[in-house]
Design an enzyme around this catalytic site. Structure first.
Site, PDB file in Angstrom:
ATOM      1  N   GLU A  70       0.822  -1.254  -0.079  1.00  0.00           N
ATOM      2  CA  GLU A  70      -0.047  -0.033   0.014  1.00  0.00           C
ATOM      3  C   GLU A  70       0.999   1.255  -0.025  1.00  0.00           C
ATOM      4  OE1 GLU A  70      -1.782   2.826   3.328  1.00  0.00           O
ATOM      5  OE2 GLU A  70      -2.627   0.763   3.645  1.00  0.00           O
ATOM      6  N   HIS A  71       2.036   1.436   0.893  1.00  0.00           N
ATOM      7  CA  HIS A  71       2.639   2.219   0.807  1.00  0.00           C
ATOM      8  C   HIS A  71       3.592   2.598  -0.371  1.00  0.00           C
ATOM      9  CE1 HIS A  71       3.302   3.890   5.111  1.00  0.00           C
ATOM     10  NE2 HIS A  71       2.280   2.689   5.247  1.00  0.00           N
ATOM     11  N   GLU A 147       6.481   2.798  11.833  1.00  0.00           N
ATOM     12  CA  GLU A 147       4.986   3.154  12.023  1.00  0.00           C
ATOM     13  C   GLU A 147       4.638   1.881  13.203  1.00  0.00           C
ATOM     14  OE1 GLU A 147       0.663   2.384   9.479  1.00  0.00           O
ATOM     15  OE2 GLU A 147       2.435   3.237   8.576  1.00  0.00           O
TER      16      GLU A 147
END
Length: 446
Positions: A70-71, A147
């Site tokens: 996704e990143h 994260e």
């Protein structure tokens, strides 16, 4: 026994009818499913592309790769430089982002209605032409590792929830964190991400949701123009996952951390999910959770544990059923001062037993249904919320018809059905009870 009020029934049916009137669907020849939600109150659209793949579809030893990809989707393509996608959205006055869960990965933009075609053009481009470099991949891996450090490893309650979930799902991939286990995340490579991309990112594994100031015919023409030329993936993997064995034994999780300020307990059960054409049990459990622990002032657990017995300062119940596979039903209790976690657990069990014996108060049931209907109506004020309801449902195996039928199914639930569903849930066996505590609270409870 008195049923829900006629006014409530009218609201539920009106909401379902209105949803049917403004929602249309089509499917492109390459398998891309599309839902158009018309809302002409403002010249704005939300464009969402949902892939039917997420953390529960990751290969062994590669936890976190769905989120990592996704990143990377915001890096370069054959047409766009790295970061240019987000810059173009911003320059056109829009906003956008992405999200990963167990059953889906989604990408969205909110823009002026006349920019819808541009959003489709760019999203279609990165569906097939993603080209991140090794340096970009290494940098982004460091970002997702950080994260996890910030949102999970530095947050005791997040670590507790992670351990509780891992204990609940003994064999199913829902038991691993969406962000990934750190020791596996650190070994992810660009090749891992691109392998996952090639296997799962294709039009026949995606759902397009367009909500806002757009006509269905216009949305279809734009979709055919930008997405229609992308070939389907003929080798799309079947969406099969390991299944849970019978849960024959209750299990306990004790998480002790000196950073814990307020001890609490959590208990979770496997629960049936919403299934296409078969949502009745999920509706009963949804209303059960709202009755037992939805409203802090009026719920059953609040009345019994907070106001009557003074054993808790908070008691809630939760149900997660919009999943492809097993859902979960849970309780959370924050003990009152001077009350141990063991005493709070006993009070929870007593309150639940009394509820099963007493049955459902019809006035409370009517109030809960009114509250659920109000939430459905308020959801229509947000284009993104409307789009998300359909995206989550379709990527979990449900249909547009299931979404339309949901209000009426909720309306039809009776008190007797709710109690029966509660008994099935609680008697199935194998709950996980977790204690979240500091060393000092543990010593106090000895």
């Amino acid at each position: 026994m008195r049923g829900p009020s006629a006014a409530l029934a009218g609201l539920l049916f009106a909401a379902a009818a209105q949803a049917a009137d403004n929602v249309s669907t089509f499917t492109l020849d390459n398998g891309l499913e599309a839902v158009v939600i018309e809302d002409h109150r403002a010249p704005v659209v939300v464009h969402m592309l949902w892939y039917k793949t997420g953390a529960a579809d990751e290969p062994p030893l590669k936890s976190g790769v769905a989120h990592y990809l996704e990143h990377l989707m915001f890096k370069g393509t054959d047409e766009l430089e790295s970061g240019e996608f987000s810059s173009i959205v911003s320059r056109n006055g829009g906003s956008g982002n992405a999200f990963t869960s167990y059953d889906y990965t989604g990408y969205f933009q909110r823009v002026a209605a006349d920019r819808l075609g541009l959003m489709m053009e760019m999203e279609a481009d990165r569906m097939v032409d993603l080209r991140p470099t090794e340096d970009e991949a290494a940098t982004e891996l460091a970002v997702v590792v950080e994260e996890r450090a910030q949102r999970t490893d530095s947050v005791p309650s997040a670590l507790f929830r992670e351990q509780q979930r891992a204990a609940l799902y003994m064999n199913h991939p829902y038991g691993r964190p969406v962000i990934g286990w750190l020791h596996e995340m650190e070994t992810l490579t660009l090749s891992d991400a691109l392998d996952f991309y090639g296997a799962h990112y294709a039009p026949n594994n995606a759902v397009l949701i367009v909500a806002g100031d757009v006509e269905p015919a216009e949305a279809r023409l734009l979709a055919e123009t930008h997405y229609g030329g992308i070939p389907a993936n003929p080798d799309l993997p079947e969406r099969t996952r390991p299944t849970e064995p019978p849960h024959l034994a209750a299990r306990g999780v004790t998480y002790v951390d000196p950073r814990v300020g307020q001890p609490h307990l959590a208990r979770s059960y496997l629960a049936p999910e919403r299934n296409p054409g078969d949502q009745e049990e999920a509706a009963r459990l949804s209303i059960l959770a709202a009755l037992l622990g939805g409203n802090p002032a009026t719920s059953v657990l609040s009345q019994k544990m907070q106001f009557r017995d003074k054993k808790a300062i908070y008691a809630g119940a939760f149900y997660s059923g919009t999943n492809l596979d097993h859902g979960s039903f849970g309780f959370a209790v924050v003990p009152a001062p001077g009350v141990s976690l063991e005493e709070a657990e006993e009070a929870l069990e007593l309150a639940i037993a009394e509820f099963l014996e007493e049955g459902v108060d019809e006035d409370a049931l009517d109030r809960v249904k009114r509250g659920i209907e109000a939430e459905m109506i308020y959801a229509r004020d947000s284009l993104r919320t409307q789009a998300r309801i359909y995206g989550e449902a379709l990527t979990a195996g449900l249909t547009v018809e299931d979404v339309r039928d949901w209000p009426e199914i909720l309306h039809s639930v009776t008190g007797e059905e709710i109690v029966a569903a509660a008994e099935r849930l609680l008697n199935a066996g194998g709950p996980v009870t977790g204690y979240f505590m500091s060393p000092a609270s543990g010593e106090a409870n000895q």
